[in-house]
Design a protein around this motif. Structure first.
Motif, PDB file in Angstrom:
ATOM      1  N   ALA A  47       0.856  -1.187   0.000  1.00 17.05           N
ATOM      2  CA  ALA A  47       0.000   0.000   0.000  1.00 17.05           C
ATOM      3  C   ALA A  47       0.889   1.233   0.000  1.00 17.05           C
ATOM      4  CB  ALA A  47      -0.922   0.011   1.215  1.00 17.05           C
ATOM      5  N   TYR A  48       0.539   2.172  -0.846  1.00 17.56           N
ATOM      6  CA  TYR A  48       1.324   3.393  -1.024  1.00 17.56           C
ATOM      7  C   TYR A  48       0.359   4.571  -1.089  1.00 17.56           C
ATOM      8  CZ  TYR A  48       3.626   6.992  -3.925  1.00 17.56           C
ATOM      9  OH  TYR A  48       4.097   8.168  -4.453  1.00 17.56           O
ATOM     10  N   ALA A  49       0.761   5.684  -0.517  1.00 15.36           N
ATOM     11  CA  ALA A  49      -0.088   6.878  -0.553  1.00 15.36           C
ATOM     12  C   ALA A  49       0.773   8.110  -0.717  1.00 15.36           C
ATOM     13  CB  ALA A  49      -0.930   6.986   0.716  1.00 15.36           C
ATOM     14  N   CYS A  50       0.241   9.091  -1.423  1.00 14.76           N
ATOM     15  CA  CYS A  50       0.971  10.329  -1.653  1.00 14.76           C
ATOM     16  C   CYS A  50      -0.001  11.497  -1.710  1.00 14.76           C
ATOM     17  CB  CYS A  50       1.774  10.248  -2.953  1.00 14.76           C
ATOM     18  SG  CYS A  50       2.564  11.807  -3.418  1.00 14.76           S
ATOM     19  N   PHE A  51       0.363  12.588  -1.062  1.00  9.44           N
ATOM     20  CA  PHE A  51      -0.338  13.858  -1.194  1.00  9.44           C
ATOM     21  C   PHE A  51       0.640  14.873  -1.777  1.00  9.44           C
ATOM     22  CE2 PHE A  51      -3.076  11.941   2.043  1.00  9.44           C
ATOM     23  CZ  PHE A  51      -4.335  12.294   1.574  1.00  9.44           C
ATOM     24  N   LEU A  52       0.208  15.562  -2.811  1.00 10.86           N
ATOM     25  CA  LEU A  52       1.003  16.624  -3.405  1.00 10.86           C
ATOM     26  C   LEU A  52       0.267  17.945  -3.198  1.00 10.86           C
ATOM     27  CD1 LEU A  52       3.372  17.671  -5.112  1.00 10.86           C
ATOM     28  CD2 LEU A  52       1.972  17.234  -7.139  1.00 10.86           C
ATOM     29  N   PHE A  53       0.886  18.851  -2.440  1.00  8.39           N
ATOM     30  CA  PHE A  53       0.304  20.158  -2.173  1.00  8.39           C
ATOM     31  C   PHE A  53       0.974  21.180  -3.093  1.00  8.39           C
ATOM     32  CE2 PHE A  53      -0.154  17.696   1.718  1.00  8.39           C
ATOM     33  CZ  PHE A  53      -1.494  17.881   2.025  1.00  8.39           C
ATOM     34  N   ALA A  54       0.193  21.762  -3.978  1.00 12.36           N
ATOM     35  CA  ALA A  54       0.721  22.735  -4.933  1.00 12.36           C
ATOM     36  C   ALA A  54       1.179  24.000  -4.214  1.00 12.36           C
ATOM     37  CB  ALA A  54      -0.356  23.072  -5.970  1.00 12.36           C
ATOM     38  N   PRO A  55       2.075  24.779  -4.833  1.00 14.02           N
ATOM     39  CA  PRO A  55       2.526  26.027  -4.188  1.00 14.02           C
ATOM     40  C   PRO A  55       1.387  26.957  -3.809  1.00 14.02           C
ATOM     41  CG  PRO A  55       3.955  25.474  -6.040  1.00 14.02           C
ATOM     42  CD  PRO A  55       2.830  24.485  -6.066  1.00 14.02           C
ATOM     43  N   LEU A  56       0.284  26.941  -4.562  1.00 18.98           N
ATOM     44  CA  LEU A  56      -0.850  27.809  -4.235  1.00 18.98           C
ATOM     45  C   LEU A  56      -1.563  27.386  -2.961  1.00 18.98           C
ATOM     46  CD1 LEU A  56      -2.424  28.382  -7.775  1.00 18.98           C
ATOM     47  CD2 LEU A  56      -1.071  29.996  -6.406  1.00 18.98           C
ATOM     48  N   PHE A  57      -1.304  26.165  -2.485  1.00 19.30           N
ATOM     49  CA  PHE A  57      -1.893  25.721  -1.219  1.00 19.30           C
ATOM     50  C   PHE A  57      -1.318  26.531  -0.059  1.00 19.30           C
ATOM     51  CE2 PHE A  57      -1.664  22.993   2.566  1.00 19.30           C
ATOM     52  CZ  PHE A  57      -2.986  22.595   2.701  1.00 19.30           C
ATOM     53  N   PHE A  58      -0.095  26.992  -0.220  1.00 21.20           N
ATOM     54  CA  PHE A  58       0.608  27.722   0.837  1.00 21.20           C
ATOM     55  C   PHE A  58       0.497  29.228   0.574  1.00 21.20           C
ATOM     56  CE2 PHE A  58       2.653  23.688  -0.053  1.00 21.20           C
ATOM     57  CZ  PHE A  58       2.745  23.090   1.188  1.00 21.20           C
ATOM     58  N   ASP A 237      -9.280  -2.716 -12.028  1.00 15.89           N
ATOM     59  CA  ASP A 237      -9.210  -3.551 -13.224  1.00 15.89           C
ATOM     60  C   ASP A 237      -9.370  -4.999 -12.807  1.00 15.89           C
ATOM     61  OD1 ASP A 237      -8.796  -4.323 -15.891  1.00 15.89           O
ATOM     62  OD2 ASP A 237      -7.293  -2.764 -16.191  1.00 15.89           O
ATOM     63  N   GLU A 238      -8.609  -5.877 -13.403  1.00 14.50           N
ATOM     64  CA  GLU A 238      -8.733  -7.300 -13.109  1.00 14.50           C
ATOM     65  C   GLU A 238      -8.086  -7.632 -11.769  1.00 14.50           C
ATOM     66  OE1 GLU A 238      -4.738  -8.702 -15.548  1.00 14.50           O
ATOM     67  OE2 GLU A 238      -6.713  -9.401 -16.153  1.00 14.50           O
ATOM     68  N   PRO A 239      -8.429  -8.777 -11.177  1.00 17.02           N
ATOM     69  CA  PRO A 239      -7.812  -9.184  -9.905  1.00 17.02           C
ATOM     70  C   PRO A 239      -6.297  -9.245 -10.035  1.00 17.02           C
ATOM     71  CG  PRO A 239      -9.698 -10.576 -10.378  1.00 17.02           C
ATOM     72  CD  PRO A 239      -9.465  -9.750 -11.612  1.00 17.02           C
ATOM     73  N   GLY A 240      -5.622  -8.685  -9.067  1.00 12.80           N
ATOM     74  CA  GLY A 240      -4.168  -8.631  -9.094  1.00 12.80           C
ATOM     75  C   GLY A 240      -3.636  -7.280  -9.493  1.00 12.80           C
ATOM     76  N   SER A 241      -4.387  -6.538 -10.304  1.00 12.72           N
ATOM     77  CA  SER A 241      -3.982  -5.171 -10.639  1.00 12.72           C
ATOM     78  C   SER A 241      -4.282  -4.253  -9.455  1.00 12.72           C
ATOM     79  CB  SER A 241      -4.741  -4.677 -11.876  1.00 12.72           C
ATOM     80  OG  SER A 241      -4.410  -5.445 -13.016  1.00 12.72           O
ATOM     81  N   PRO A 242      -3.449  -3.277  -9.218  1.00 15.91           N
ATOM     82  CA  PRO A 242      -3.677  -2.412  -8.058  1.00 15.91           C
ATOM     83  C   PRO A 242      -4.931  -1.576  -8.204  1.00 15.91           C
ATOM     84  CG  PRO A 242      -1.947  -1.519  -9.434  1.00 15.91           C
ATOM     85  CD  PRO A 242      -2.238  -2.887  -9.963  1.00 15.91           C
ATOM     86  N   VAL A 243      -5.575  -1.305  -7.087  1.00 16.68           N
ATOM     87  CA  VAL A 243      -6.686  -0.363  -7.031  1.00 16.68           C
ATOM     88  C   VAL A 243      -6.108   1.014  -6.718  1.00 16.68           C
ATOM     89  CG1 VAL A 243      -8.689   0.347  -5.689  1.00 16.68           C
ATOM     90  CG2 VAL A 243      -8.455  -2.020  -6.389  1.00 16.68           C
ATOM     91  N   VAL A 244      -6.536   2.014  -7.448  1.00 20.10           N
ATOM     92  CA  VAL A 244      -6.083   3.381  -7.215  1.00 20.10           C
ATOM     93  C   VAL A 244      -7.268   4.207  -6.730  1.00 20.10           C
ATOM     94  CG1 VAL A 244      -5.018   5.437  -8.193  1.00 20.10           C
ATOM     95  CG2 VAL A 244      -4.330   3.170  -9.009  1.00 20.10           C
ATOM     96  N   ASN A 255      -3.291  10.314  -3.880  1.00 18.20           N
ATOM     97  CA  ASN A 255      -3.445   9.017  -4.529  1.00 18.20           C
ATOM     98  C   ASN A 255      -3.066   7.911  -3.562  1.00 18.20           C
ATOM     99  OD1 ASN A 255      -4.092   9.478  -7.535  1.00 18.20           O
ATOM    100  ND2 ASN A 255      -2.378  10.864  -7.201  1.00 18.20           N
ATOM    101  N   PHE A 256      -3.953   6.923  -3.426  1.00 23.10           N
ATOM    102  CA  PHE A 256      -3.685   5.734  -2.639  1.00 23.10           C
ATOM    103  C   PHE A 256      -3.662   4.555  -3.608  1.00 23.10           C
ATOM    104  CE2 PHE A 256      -4.597   6.659   2.043  1.00 23.10           C
ATOM    105  CZ  PHE A 256      -4.412   8.021   1.896  1.00 23.10           C
ATOM    106  N   VAL A 257      -2.566   3.798  -3.605  1.00 24.56           N
ATOM    107  CA  VAL A 257      -2.411   2.646  -4.493  1.00 24.56           C
ATOM    108  C   VAL A 257      -2.353   1.391  -3.623  1.00 24.56           C
ATOM    109  CG1 VAL A 257      -1.055   1.622  -6.353  1.00 24.56           C
ATOM    110  CG2 VAL A 257      -1.093   4.107  -6.067  1.00 24.56           C
ATOM    111  N   LEU A 258      -3.325   0.496  -3.810  1.00 22.14           N
ATOM    112  CA  LEU A 258      -3.476  -0.676  -2.944  1.00 22.14           C
ATOM    113  C   LEU A 258      -3.355  -1.953  -3.748  1.00 22.14           C
ATOM    114  CD1 LEU A 258      -6.627   0.535  -0.952  1.00 22.14           C
ATOM    115  CD2 LEU A 258      -4.227   1.105  -0.559  1.00 22.14           C
ATOM    116  N   ALA A 259      -2.593  -2.888  -3.233  1.00 22.44           N
ATOM    117  CA  ALA A 259      -2.468  -4.195  -3.873  1.00 22.44           C
ATOM    118  C   ALA A 259      -3.768  -4.972  -3.752  1.00 22.44           C
ATOM    119  CB  ALA A 259      -1.325  -4.993  -3.230  1.00 22.44           C
ATOM    120  N   THR A 260      -4.038  -5.834  -4.716  1.00 25.83           N
ATOM    121  CA  THR A 260      -5.228  -6.681  -4.680  1.00 25.83           C
ATOM    122  C   THR A 260      -4.821  -8.140  -4.805  1.00 25.83           C
ATOM    123  OG1 THR A 260      -5.565  -6.605  -7.085  1.00 25.83           O
ATOM    124  CG2 THR A 260      -6.612  -4.874  -5.774  1.00 25.83           C
ATOM    125  N   LEU A 261      -5.685  -9.019  -4.322  1.00 29.37           N
ATOM    126  CA  LEU A 261      -5.446 -10.454  -4.473  1.00 29.37           C
ATOM    127  C   LEU A 261      -5.683 -10.857  -5.919  1.00 29.37           C
ATOM    128  CD1 LEU A 261      -7.182 -11.931  -1.292  1.00 29.37           C
ATOM    129  CD2 LEU A 261      -4.745 -11.595  -1.686  1.00 29.37           C
TER     130      LEU A 261
END
Length: 377
Positions: A47-58, A237-244, A255-261
């Motif tokens: 499982a992987y997750a990322c938040f990208l805050f643009a310069p305009l956020f600050f 997508d199909e089983p085994g492909s990550p869910v985004v 974006n959260f990228v999760l492995a699937t069975l």
């Protein structure tokens, strides 16, 4: 690096940190020209997750040009800065984030009402870039819904539930708890909810598939999406492909990228819209220098039920998780400490250009063994 976050954006930043804490124990910080990237990955690399805050956020965002600085720190130490979200909203007016590379310190200064300052000096370690590679445009099934719909759906599942199975058809989506193949059908408790397509903001199902993934990470994203009111997009997508799972705004992207069975490749090759089956995961004699493949026993996700708990849809109990995504982290000591647990996932291992953030270009990467269950097989 010097950043200033003001007003309600302080709470948004805090919510993002709390959501990432549902993924892993370490927070990866990478200041970039296009914004500040906060990332995390779980110990099993599933499982992987990322938040990208643009310069305009600050209200102010400045970094040293050409400085490819990256670091990681214990995510609990960052959580302690934003411990009480209610207090933050009522008392904190702005937050300064400053990087001192000489002392290896990342400083968070909270400017509260009545002139009160709270300063947190957090130590960090240098790290390589952590990046997942996925192409959301290549997914056959794309859905977008308001967070309340998904929150009201997962609330029916107990907190102790590890995995859920999502099945789709042209006009329906089924969400139910994952039942182990070895569990007795007469003793298994099945909870299933059916969502109609008109409940979604966008519903595009080109392939009728069922995928099983961890519920904990989904809950983490929903906490953030509900607090910000941002719709959640799901790509599967199909089983085994990550869910985004994705949330997007004009000043941030998550974006959260999760492995699937995945099913046994020999049994999936005749399924609808199936892709060419990968090599059998039980080939322990495959000595490919560019990849490491170890097969472990896992379980299967049955399809949506009609009249109660369904019987297992596959014979045998050989299952594996295909790569959910590839990420860059050239720290071999982490790989040497991977636990031997029940569920296994092949996840991460690619070397990406430091400037890439959320690349959607497919890449060939090295596959690395990982795990995501608490009990040994």
């Amino acid at each position: 690096m010097h950043c200033i976050v003001t007003g309600g954006n302080v709470k948004v930043l805090a919510k993002a940190v709390h959501s990432l804490s549902r993924i892993g124990d370490e927070l990866y910080v990478e200041p970039q020209e296009d914004g500040l990237a906060l990332r995390s990955v779980n110990s099993s690399r599933s499982a992987y997750a990322c938040f990208l805050f643009a310069p305009l956020f600050f209200s102010r965002y400045s970094i040293t040009s050409g400085d490819n600085f990256r670091c990681k720190m214990a995510i609990k130490s960052v959580q302690s800065v934003f411990r009480s979200l209610t207090t933050l909203e009522k008392t904190v007016e702005k937050c300064h984030i400053d990087l001192d590379k000489q002392k290896d310190r990342l400083t968070f200064t909270l400017h509260c009402k009545h002139g009160l300052l709270k300063t947190h000096n957090l130590s960090f370690q240098d790290s390589e870039s952590l990046q997942a590679v996925f192409d959301k445009d290549s997914y056959a099934n794309v859905f977008r819904a308001q967070p309340r719909l998904l929150v009201d759906t997962v609330v029916h599942f107990p907190p102790s539930l590890d995995e859920v199975t999502v099945s789709v058809s042209d006009e329906r989506m089924w969400v139910r708890n994952h039942v182990e193949e070895e569990a007795e059908a007469s003793k298994a408790m099945l909870t299933e909810l059916c969502l109609a397509s008109d409940e979604f903001d966008h519903f595009a199902a080109q392939a009728h598939n069922s995928v099983t993934f961890c519920l904990k990470e989904l809950r983490g994203l929903l906490v953030f999406a509900e607090s910000t009111g941002l719709p959640v997009s799901m790509y599967l997508d199909e089983p085994g492909s990550p869910v985004v799972l994705s949330v997007t705004d004009s000043v941030l992207e998550g974006n959260f990228v999760l492995a699937t069975l995945s099913d046994d490749p020999s049994l999936r090759k005749n399924s609808r819209n199936s892709k060419p089956a990968p090599p059998p995961p039980d080939d322990f004699m495959n000595d490919d220098m560019d990849s490491y493949l170890i097969a472990m026993d896992t379980s299967i996700a049955p399809g949506p039920s009609n009249t109660g708990p369904p019987p297992p849809s596959l014979s045998g109990d050989t299952r594996s998780k295909r790569p959910a995504a590839e990420a860059e982290e050239e720290e071999t000591d982490d790989l040497d400490r991977l636990p031997n647990k029940k569920f296994r996932s092949l996840f991460f291992g690619s070397v990406l250009p430091p400037s890439s953030q959320l690349s959607t270009q497919p890449m060939t990467s090295q596959e690395v063994l990982a795990s995501d269950s608490e009990e040994e097989n």
